[in-house]
Structures are given as structure tokens and as C-alpha cells.
Design an enzyme around this catalytic site. Structure first.
Site, PDB file in Angstrom:
ATOM      1  N   LEU A  94       0.000 -10.407   1.863  1.00  0.00           N
ATOM      2  CA  LEU A  94       0.703 -11.518   1.240  1.00  0.00           C
ATOM      3  C   LEU A  94       2.105 -11.085   0.809  1.00  0.00           C
ATOM      4  O   LEU A  94       2.506  -9.949   1.029  1.00  0.00           O
ATOM      5  CB  LEU A  94      -0.116 -12.012   0.039  1.00  0.00           C
ATOM      6  CG  LEU A  94      -1.458 -12.675   0.416  1.00  0.00           C
ATOM      7  CD1 LEU A  94      -2.415 -12.663  -0.764  1.00  0.00           C
ATOM      8  CD2 LEU A  94      -1.240 -14.094   0.917  1.00  0.00           C
ATOM      9  N   TYR A 149       0.885  -9.540  -7.253  1.00  0.00           N
ATOM     10  CA  TYR A 149       1.143 -10.095  -5.920  1.00  0.00           C
ATOM     11  C   TYR A 149       0.624  -9.134  -4.863  1.00  0.00           C
ATOM     12  O   TYR A 149       0.572  -7.927  -5.061  1.00  0.00           O
ATOM     13  CB  TYR A 149       2.605 -10.477  -5.703  1.00  0.00           C
ATOM     14  CG  TYR A 149       3.676  -9.425  -5.901  1.00  0.00           C
ATOM     15  CD1 TYR A 149       3.832  -8.373  -5.009  1.00  0.00           C
ATOM     16  CD2 TYR A 149       4.574  -9.534  -6.964  1.00  0.00           C
ATOM     17  CE1 TYR A 149       4.840  -7.436  -5.177  1.00  0.00           C
ATOM     18  CE2 TYR A 149       5.586  -8.603  -7.149  1.00  0.00           C
ATOM     19  CZ  TYR A 149       5.708  -7.554  -6.246  1.00  0.00           C
ATOM     20  OH  TYR A 149       6.712  -6.627  -6.420  1.00  0.00           O
ATOM     21  N   CYS A 150       0.200  -9.707  -3.731  1.00  0.00           N
ATOM     22  CA  CYS A 150      -0.395  -8.952  -2.623  1.00  0.00           C
ATOM     23  C   CYS A 150      -1.455  -7.967  -3.127  1.00  0.00           C
ATOM     24  O   CYS A 150      -1.360  -6.761  -2.892  1.00  0.00           O
ATOM     25  CB  CYS A 150       0.683  -8.221  -1.826  1.00  0.00           C
ATOM     26  SG  CYS A 150       0.128  -7.696  -0.172  1.00  0.00           S
ATOM     27  N   PRO A 151      -2.497  -8.486  -3.820  1.00  0.00           N
ATOM     28  CA  PRO A 151      -3.500  -7.580  -4.386  1.00  0.00           C
ATOM     29  C   PRO A 151      -4.361  -6.936  -3.307  1.00  0.00           C
ATOM     30  O   PRO A 151      -4.587  -7.513  -2.246  1.00  0.00           O
ATOM     31  CB  PRO A 151      -4.340  -8.508  -5.275  1.00  0.00           C
ATOM     32  CG  PRO A 151      -4.191  -9.865  -4.639  1.00  0.00           C
ATOM     33  CD  PRO A 151      -2.801  -9.898  -4.066  1.00  0.00           C
ATOM     34  N   LYS A 162       0.182  -2.610 -12.337  1.00  0.00           N
ATOM     35  CA  LYS A 162       0.442  -2.196 -10.953  1.00  0.00           C
ATOM     36  C   LYS A 162       1.919  -1.883 -10.729  1.00  0.00           C
ATOM     37  O   LYS A 162       2.792  -2.650 -11.127  1.00  0.00           O
ATOM     38  CB  LYS A 162      -0.009  -3.320 -10.015  1.00  0.00           C
ATOM     39  CG  LYS A 162       0.284  -3.092  -8.537  1.00  0.00           C
ATOM     40  CD  LYS A 162      -0.327  -4.223  -7.727  1.00  0.00           C
ATOM     41  CE  LYS A 162       0.126  -4.228  -6.287  1.00  0.00           C
ATOM     42  NZ  LYS A 162      -0.508  -5.319  -5.522  1.00  0.00           N
TER      43      LYS A 162
END
EC number: 2.3.1.204
Length: 281
Positions: A94, A149-151, A162
């Protein structure tokens, strides 16, 4: 065959391609074409294991899944109004934010007889990051950070926040393990930008798409400088990378693309341009 993450990192030779200071004109489409090119040459055994470092200014990289957002163009318009270029990469995942405070590193290995399972590639990158950041005495954990975001399962965090994400791509016998490292600036501001992107691109469809796109909570993300309360720059991380690679190999050297690699790169860049043209018109 590598049995431990460190075995993958310990290479007789490490080739280094440093593209971390090419400036704002360096387009992210070039980076994804470059990694596919290096996968081919490392996969064929023409090149040794390669580490490529790269930085792109004010760019949002979308995953293929993001191109299915119901109001994608509205989301892109929001990002462009904030001064960001938008591209689609050639792999899953993502949206992520790239800017001059984010160092990207690609480690490219030969996938000899499919000997590198997916987890092993991720774990090798985690091990390298722990070695690079050892002087800061930070406890780095690898697990999915919900709200980022973009896990993914190999999100890297300190105290639950993160600062890095890892992905992987396999092409023609080569494996590219890629990481983005947020060195400085505000991690939560980067996350808030992606939160607003999804709001604009989903609108009233947010409930329909739960579980498909992340519900971003900006406070779940931070830069290394914020987390360690020290000024940590892209250049600091580059020095740490080269120091560790030198310790892990008998020969560390810098080399540009060969003539064959240049030709392959041009083909891959055309493919990336065509992929993006389909999305953006």
C-alpha cells in the site's frame, strides 16, 4: 543455502550502488526499474549480492491495491496539491511516503534453487537494521503496527512506534528485499498525509473497505530522530550501512551498471512508465 539471517548477509562480495544523493529529479519509477534489473543480473550470477541505497524527494508510492480505490483521482489530487509526485510501484502493498528524510535500502540476493524463503529475506533485513542501529542501544521489534501506513508483519518499531517497513520482490532468480527508514522529520505528519489521502480516495465507502485499506492513526508512526531523541540523518544511516556491509564481507565495492544492465534497465523503465500511464492516463 542460508540457514540463518546472518548467513544471507555474510557475502564474499557486496556490490554497492549509492543513489541516496541524486536530488529531486531522481524519479521513483527509476528505482523500481533498477531493482528489477539488479534482480536479473544477481539472479543470473553475473553480479554478486548488491546493496542499493536510494532517496526520492516528496513522492508517494502507491501499491497496486491502491489503484482500486473508488475515488483514486481525488486522493491523487490531494497529494499533488501538497507538492508530492505520485507513482505506482510494480508490486503489492500500500501507499508509502518518500522524502529527503527517508532512506531506502534494497538488498538483492541470488535465489539459488529457491533457497531463500520469504521470511528469511525479511529476517536478514531486520538483522542488518539491528546491527546498523546498535550504537543507539535501541530495542527494535518486528511485528505489524496497526494504524500505520502499509502495515506488515515486519514493520520495525521502537516502543510501539513504527519507523520502517520492509517489502520483498522476486524477479528472474533474484530477490530484492526493500526497506524504507524514516531518519528524521515527523513520522506522524507523514502518516497524516496518507490518512487524508485514503479519506479523499474512499469518501463514503470507508466502511465498505474496512480491512482492505488501513485506518491510519498518525501517532503510531515516528522517525528515528524522534524515537531516539537524537539527530539522525540519511547520511548517518548510510555510514552505518557501509560499515556493517564491510564487516560482513571480504570485499565491498562500488560499481555502476554494466552495458547489459543499462539495456535491461531501459526496458524495465519503459514497463514502469506504461504501468503508470495506465493508472494516471
Amino acid at each position: 543455502m542460508a540457514n540463518q539471517p546472518i548467513d544471507l548477509l555474510m557475502q564474499p562480495k557486496w556490490r554497492v550502488i549509492d543513489q541516496s544523493s541524486l536530488g529531486p529529479l531522481f524519479d521513483a519509477k527509476q528505482s523500481f526499474a533498477m531493482d528489477d534489473t539488479l534482480c536479473m543480473s544477481v539472479g543470473k550470477g553475473v553480479s554478486p549480492a548488491t546493496a542499493r541505497s536510494w532517496v526520492h524527494h516528496d513522492t508517494i508510492v502507491l501499491g497496486i491495491q491502491d489503484t482500486r480505490l473508488p475515488f483514486l483521482q481525488d486522493g491523487i489530487s490531494l497529494l499533488e496539491s501538497e507538492g508530492y509526485r505520485v507513482i505506482v510501484r510494480n508490486s503489492g502493498g500500500l501507499a508509502v511516503v518518500l522524502d529527503d528524510g527517508v532512506l531506502n535500502i534494497s538488498l538483492i540476493f541470488e535465489d539459488e534453487k529457491k533457497g531463500i524463503d520469504i521470511d528469511k529475506g525479511y529476517e536478514a533485513m531486520v538483522e542488518l537494521m539491528r546491527r546498523m542501529l546498535r550504537p543507539y542501544n535501541a530495542k527494535i521489534e518486528a511485528y505489524e503496527i496497526e494504524g500505520s501506513y502499509c502495515p506488515g508483519s515486519y514493520d520495525l518499531s521502537i516502543n510501539g512506534k513504527k519507523f520502517a517497513g520492509i517489502s520483498q520482490r522476486r524477479v528472474r532468480g533474484g530477490v530484492a528485499v526493500q526497506i524504507y527508514l524514516c531518519a528524521d522529520k515527523s513520522g506522524s505528519e507523514r502518516a497524516d498525509l496518507i490518512r487524508r489521502f485514503y479519506q479523499a480516495a474512499l469518501k463514503d465507502k470507508q466502511n465498505d473497505k474496512k480491512g482492505v485499506y488501513p485506518e491510519i492513526r498518525p501517532e503510531t508512526m515516528a522517525s528515528l530522530s524522534e524515537l531516539l531523541q537524537k539527530d539522525i540523518s540519511v547520511q548517518d544511516l548510510m555510514f552505518a550501512l557501509l560499515t556493517e556491509l564491510k564487516a560482513l564481507s571480504t570485499h565491498l565495492y562500488s560499481a555502476g551498471l554494466s552495458i547489459d544492465e543499462e539495456m535491461e534497465f531501459e526496458k524495465n523503465l519503459v514497463r514502469m512508465a506504461e504501468r503508470n500511464a495506465k493508472v494516471f492516463g
